[in-house]
Design a protein around this motif. Structure first.
Motif, PDB file in Angstrom:
ATOM      1  N   PRO A  57       0.838  -1.206   0.000  1.00 52.71           N
ATOM      2  CA  PRO A  57       0.000   0.000   0.000  1.00 52.71           C
ATOM      3  C   PRO A  57       0.873   1.256   0.000  1.00 52.71           C
ATOM      4  O   PRO A  57       1.867   1.319   0.714  1.00 52.71           O
ATOM      5  CB  PRO A  57      -0.795  -0.112   1.311  1.00 52.71           C
ATOM      6  N   GLY A  58       0.494   2.212  -0.804  1.00 52.28           N
ATOM      7  CA  GLY A  58       1.244   3.473  -0.859  1.00 52.28           C
ATOM      8  C   GLY A  58       2.334   3.482  -1.912  1.00 52.28           C
ATOM      9  O   GLY A  58       3.072   4.470  -2.030  1.00 52.28           O
ATOM     10  N   SER A  59       2.447   2.406  -2.697  1.00 46.80           N
ATOM     11  CA  SER A  59       3.582   2.318  -3.630  1.00 46.80           C
ATOM     12  C   SER A  59       3.278   2.909  -5.005  1.00 46.80           C
ATOM     13  O   SER A  59       4.074   2.780  -5.923  1.00 46.80           O
ATOM     14  CB  SER A  59       4.006   0.855  -3.796  1.00 46.80           C
ATOM     15  N   LYS A 312     -12.012   9.073   1.477  1.00 48.97           N
ATOM     16  CA  LYS A 312     -11.711   8.398   0.215  1.00 48.97           C
ATOM     17  C   LYS A 312     -10.203   8.158   0.102  1.00 48.97           C
ATOM     18  O   LYS A 312      -9.436   8.630   0.925  1.00 48.97           O
ATOM     19  CB  LYS A 312     -12.140   9.296  -0.961  1.00 48.97           C
ATOM     20  N   THR A 313      -9.824   7.452  -0.965  1.00 43.30           N
ATOM     21  CA  THR A 313      -8.390   7.271  -1.217  1.00 43.30           C
ATOM     22  C   THR A 313      -7.984   8.119  -2.423  1.00 43.30           C
ATOM     23  O   THR A 313      -8.835   8.650  -3.137  1.00 43.30           O
ATOM     24  CB  THR A 313      -8.034   5.806  -1.524  1.00 43.30           C
ATOM     25  N   CYS A 314      -6.693   8.165  -2.640  1.00 41.55           N
ATOM     26  CA  CYS A 314      -6.149   8.950  -3.760  1.00 41.55           C
ATOM     27  C   CYS A 314      -6.311   8.232  -5.086  1.00 41.55           C
ATOM     28  O   CYS A 314      -5.935   8.762  -6.118  1.00 41.55           O
ATOM     29  CB  CYS A 314      -4.672   9.219  -3.505  1.00 41.55           C
ATOM     30  N   GLY A 315      -6.796   6.998  -5.036  1.00 43.01           N
ATOM     31  CA  GLY A 315      -6.939   6.241  -6.282  1.00 43.01           C
ATOM     32  C   GLY A 315      -6.330   4.859  -6.172  1.00 43.01           C
ATOM     33  O   GLY A 315      -6.592   3.995  -6.994  1.00 43.01           O
ATOM     34  N   PRO A 317      -5.771   1.340  -3.776  1.00 41.76           N
ATOM     35  CA  PRO A 317      -6.419   0.702  -2.629  1.00 41.76           C
ATOM     36  C   PRO A 317      -5.589   0.983  -1.381  1.00 41.76           C
ATOM     37  O   PRO A 317      -4.414   0.660  -1.362  1.00 41.76           O
ATOM     38  CB  PRO A 317      -6.370  -0.789  -2.981  1.00 41.76           C
ATOM     39  N   CYS A 318      -6.180   1.641  -0.396  1.00 38.39           N
ATOM     40  CA  CYS A 318      -5.385   2.058   0.763  1.00 38.39           C
ATOM     41  C   CYS A 318      -6.309   2.200   1.969  1.00 38.39           C
ATOM     42  O   CYS A 318      -7.296   2.941   1.907  1.00 38.39           O
ATOM     43  CB  CYS A 318      -4.697   3.378   0.460  1.00 38.39           C
ATOM     44  N   THR A 319      -5.949   1.527   3.056  1.00 37.99           N
ATOM     45  CA  THR A 319      -6.823   1.577   4.225  1.00 37.99           C
ATOM     46  C   THR A 319      -6.685   2.892   5.001  1.00 37.99           C
ATOM     47  O   THR A 319      -7.447   3.139   5.926  1.00 37.99           O
ATOM     48  CB  THR A 319      -6.524   0.413   5.188  1.00 37.99           C
ATOM     49  N   ALA A 320      -5.715   3.727   4.625  1.00 42.03           N
ATOM     50  CA  ALA A 320      -5.563   5.007   5.337  1.00 42.03           C
ATOM     51  C   ALA A 320      -6.712   5.960   5.010  1.00 42.03           C
ATOM     52  O   ALA A 320      -7.002   6.871   5.791  1.00 42.03           O
ATOM     53  CB  ALA A 320      -4.227   5.645   4.977  1.00 42.03           C
ATOM     54  N   VAL A 321      -7.356   5.757   3.861  1.00 42.42           N
ATOM     55  CA  VAL A 321      -8.418   6.667   3.390  1.00 42.42           C
ATOM     56  C   VAL A 321      -8.205   8.098   3.894  1.00 42.42           C
ATOM     57  O   VAL A 321      -9.039   8.686   4.571  1.00 42.42           O
ATOM     58  CB  VAL A 321      -9.840   6.156   3.746  1.00 42.42           C
ATOM     59  N   CYS A 322      -7.069   8.669   3.507  1.00 45.00           N
ATOM     60  CA  CYS A 322      -6.659   9.959   4.081  1.00 45.00           C
ATOM     61  C   CYS A 322      -7.389  11.145   3.472  1.00 45.00           C
ATOM     62  O   CYS A 322      -7.269  12.257   3.964  1.00 45.00           O
ATOM     63  CB  CYS A 322      -5.159  10.136   3.930  1.00 45.00           C
ATOM     64  N   LYS A 323      -8.123  10.937   2.366  1.00 47.66           N
ATOM     65  CA  LYS A 323      -8.791  12.070   1.721  1.00 47.66           C
ATOM     66  C   LYS A 323     -10.107  12.350   2.434  1.00 47.66           C
ATOM     67  O   LYS A 323     -11.098  11.634   2.235  1.00 47.66           O
ATOM     68  CB  LYS A 323      -9.041  11.782   0.235  1.00 47.66           C
ATOM     69  N   ARG A 520       4.381   8.952   1.765  1.00 41.42           N
ATOM     70  CA  ARG A 520       5.043   9.086   3.068  1.00 41.42           C
ATOM     71  C   ARG A 520       4.101   8.773   4.249  1.00 41.42           C
ATOM     72  O   ARG A 520       4.558   8.609   5.371  1.00 41.42           O
ATOM     73  CB  ARG A 520       5.696  10.458   3.225  1.00 41.42           C
ATOM     74  N   PHE A 521       2.816   8.702   3.987  1.00 40.43           N
ATOM     75  CA  PHE A 521       1.902   8.384   5.090  1.00 40.43           C
ATOM     76  C   PHE A 521       2.068   6.932   5.551  1.00 40.43           C
ATOM     77  O   PHE A 521       1.524   6.537   6.574  1.00 40.43           O
ATOM     78  CB  PHE A 521       0.447   8.638   4.680  1.00 40.43           C
ATOM     79  N   HIS A 522       2.818   6.148   4.800  1.00 40.67           N
ATOM     80  CA  HIS A 522       3.096   4.752   5.187  1.00 40.67           C
ATOM     81  C   HIS A 522       4.503   4.607   5.745  1.00 40.67           C
ATOM     82  O   HIS A 522       5.016   3.504   5.872  1.00 40.67           O
ATOM     83  CB  HIS A 522       2.908   3.823   3.978  1.00 40.67           C
TER      84      HIS A 522
HETATM   85  S1  SF4 Z   1      -2.380   7.506   2.571  1.00 37.04           S
HETATM   86 FE1  SF4 Z   1      -3.709   8.704   1.247  1.00 37.04          FE
HETATM   87  S2  SF4 Z   1      -2.360   9.550  -0.350  1.00 37.04           S
HETATM   88 FE2  SF4 Z   1      -1.262   7.862   0.658  1.00 37.04          FE
HETATM   89  S3  SF4 Z   1      -1.711   6.069  -0.576  1.00 37.04           S
HETATM   90 FE3  SF4 Z   1      -3.238   6.105   1.055  1.00 37.04          FE
HETATM   91  S4  SF4 Z   1      -5.004   7.220   0.225  1.00 37.04           S
HETATM   92 FE4  SF4 Z   1      -3.243   7.611  -1.113  1.00 37.04          FE
END
Ligand code: SF4
Length: 624
Positions: A57-59, A312-315, A317-323, A520-522
């Motif tokens: 995730p995040g790559s 939401k995510t940036c596009g 698949p990411c469990t951080a859903v930082c948007k 960098r959030f990962h």
């Molecule tokens: S943390 Fe946010 S910007 Fe980073 S990959 Fe996940 S959804 Fe995308």
């Protein structure tokens, strides 16, 4: 796994292109390779890391680098998720050179294993920017509707806005496309002026790309889980979930995302009214934080976005859903800080309209927030008149009896008029060559007080960038790349030379994330695991780490940081040091020494402090 990075060189003046391969080991990712190519061919490079398309995730971040028009040196910017679609082109990077004769769209498509289709198509960009939702949003829609039929899967569009034409700090915007429709979750390569570079130096207003090429990305979850269990006694997904808590929802603060957690915890370290909060008492700052932020700005965010789980995510698949969203508005800390409290705006409705307008124009929202708040202080102090800067009123630029809704709305309207005035070059405003050059001219022709209240990092002769929004000296450090997290921004006291060393250390770590295409959030696991992953896949542990040090030293060999030009920068650091002692009760001997130096002779102390940081940076970022 791939053993080469493939770079598609495109000459935009002719459409001529060629593919080149660079062995992994000589270069590891979009940054070290981008630095090499940009230096040799003066290109703008857009690409992904070697792990794009993998299960990590995040790559899938998309990286842009090259010589920055606003920073005046090599710069690296990136946007979330946009690398996932780029990976479908089956290449690692495009390197753009020369200029299309008229503003155009660059179209890239790869259907299965066939050659990449390339087209440079002229468009009437000025007309498109004026239509529909305006600016970057209209352009993304228009380009998608022009080319969507040619793609077998959802493509992605990168767009510039009018700020790319009118200033040196225009950004690049891209929103994920779902089932043929653009979403509102826009992501940005905001810093470094790459929108201005793409538009003004290459004649490219937008890029659309995508395809169906499938390469051998690492997707073996069982193997990845083994690596993570060895290191953390946890599987990859569990570790990632733990590491991204802040960006999703942090129960400790009952909020989430950079907006939620930073505004919940900032307290007396807040920055407001063009940094004039640094001159206030701690009690005054805490009152602003409680009344205007916790009880209003943050409360609205928590009720409207966090409680409703509008994430939401940036596009990718990411469990951080930082948007963090509300309606069409995405809430990140820094744009909602510079175009929020820094401009005297503490209300979500007012900030939404303002940030959306800055985004629509395609500005680097952090830099434009810093510029607008500076102009608002100049208005408030009568250093500039409303007519000179193309606005109708004076701002409410003091916290005393500030109304969270009414005064925020009033200030946001003035800030919004300033954005229009920058784009349309009203009055004396002309940011074609950047804010620093403009400020210098005003200082010469009108009053030095004008430049003295503008907070920015200076680089080379006219390079500039508004700092990250933390009240710490790290954000004003003499690093070769500023405005992103190639520095240490912790609040604790470090002697300046030690700060310089720590900046260098952070730069190398962040560079590792960037050069492997990571978000960098990962970083809480990625910084540990990336060298191990690269070693497991390529057997190059030492080579990878040596390359990182070398890349950092190469970037630093072009370090042309300029000593603080504005007295507000000096006051920012001086007030930070004093606050640490007086409020946080830090009694470190060296801290007391610096406070006393700043009290006696601020200019001399600031010189010494700045050069001490520089010493720490330069002694750390050396090849030998
Ligand atoms: S943390 Fe946010 S910007 Fe980073 S990959 Fe996940 S959804 Fe995308």
């Amino acid at each position: 796994m791939q053993h080469h990075q493939k770079v598609l060189f495109i000459d935009l003046s002719t459409g001529y292109y060629r593919l080149a391969r660079y062995p992994i080991g000589d270069f590891f990712g979009p940054v070290d390779l981008g630095l090499h190519i940009a230096q040799r061919y003066y290109t703008t490079n857009i690409g992904v890391g070697v792990l794009a398309g993998s299960i990590f995730p995040g790559s899938n971040r998309l990286f842009v680098n090259g010589y920055s028009p606003c920073w005046n040196s090599f710069f690296i910017s990136s946007m979330g998720g946009a690398g996932l679609v780029f990976d479908n082109l089956g290449i690692n990077m495009i390197a753009l050179s020369k200029k299309a004769p008229t503003p155009s769209v660059l179209y890239l498509n790869r259907i299965h294993g066939e050659e990449i289709e390339i087209e440079i198509k002229p468009i009437d960009v000025f007309k498109i920017w004026e239509s529909g939702h305006g600016g970057v949003y209209s352009l993304m829609h228009e380009v998608l509707s022009m080319f969507a039929g040619k793609y077998l899967t959802d493509p992605r569009v990168i767009a510039t806005g009018p700020a790319a034409y009118a200033t040196d700090f225009g950004a690049l915007c891209s929103a994920p496309v779902k089932d043929g429709t653009l979403t509102w979750v826009d992501t940005w390569a905001g810093r470094g002026g790459f929108g201005s570079k793409l538009f003004r130096e290459h004649g490219i207003a937008a890029i659309i790309y995508g395809g169906t090429y499938i390469d051998e990305d690492f997707r073996d979850r069982k193997v990845a889980d083994e690596w993570f269990i060895d290191k953390y006694s946890k599987k990859l997904a569990a570790k990632d979930l733990e590491a991204t808590t802040k960006y999703r929802f942090d129960p400790q603060f009952n909020t989430g995302g950079t907006f939620g957690v930073n505004f919940a915890t900032i307290g007396g370290r807040l920055l407001a009214f063009n940094y004039r909060s640094i001159y206030m008492t701690e009690e005054q700052r805490l009152t602003i934080h409680q009344k205007l932020i916790v009880d209003h700005y943050l409360k609205q965010f928590n009720e409207e976005t966090i409680a409703t789980k509008n994430m939401k995510t940036c596009g990718e698949p990411c469990t951080a859903v930082c948007k963090k969203m509300r309606d069409i508005y995405k809430k990140d800390y820094e744009p909602y800080q510079t175009l929020g409290p820094l401009c005297g705006v503490f209300d979500q409705r007012a900030a939404e309209v303002l940030v959306h307008k800055a985004d629509m124009y395609g500005f680097d929202a952090i830099s434009v927030g810093g510029v607008v708040s500076w102009l608002m202080e100049c208005l408030d102090r009568k250093l500039l008149t409303p007519k000179e800067v193309g606005v109708d009123y004076l701002p409410v630029f003091s916290h005393a009896s500030f109304s969270a809704e009414t005064d925020s709305k009033h200030n946001a309207e003035i800030a919004s008029q300033l954005l229009d005035a920058i784009i349309h070059k009203k009055g004396i405003l002309d940011f074609t060559e950047g804010a620093r050059k403009f400020a210098r001219k005003l200082a010469r022709e009108k009053s030095k007080d004008i430049i003295d209240c503008f907070v920015y990092n200076a680089n080379a002769r006219k390079g500039w960038i508004v700092p990250n929004q933390y009240w710490v000296p790290g954000v004003l450090s003499p690093m070769p790349i500023m405005g992103k997290y190639y520095m240490y921004y912790g609040y604790d006291f470090l002697p300046p030379r030690e700060l310089g060393r720590k900046n260098a250390h952070r730069m190398i770590k962040e560079l590792m994330l960037d050069n492997t295409g990571f978000c960098r959030f990962h970083r809480l696991w990625a910084e540990d695991m990336i060298p191990e992953i690269i070693n497991s896949l390529y057997g190059m542990h030492k080579e990878f780490l040596t390359n990182l040090d070398m890349t950092a030293s190469r970037i630093n060999s072009r370090n042309v940081s300029i000593y603080w030009e504005s007295t507000r920068n000096i006051d920012f650091v001086k007030a930070y040091l004093k606050r640490l002692h007086e409020v946080e009760k830090v009694n470190d001997k060296e801290l007391l020494h610096w406070i006393s130096q700043f009290e006696q002779n601020p200019q001399e102390a600031a010189y010494n402090y700045w050069f001490e940081i520089a010493k720490g940076v330069h002694e750390s970022l050396r090849e030998f």
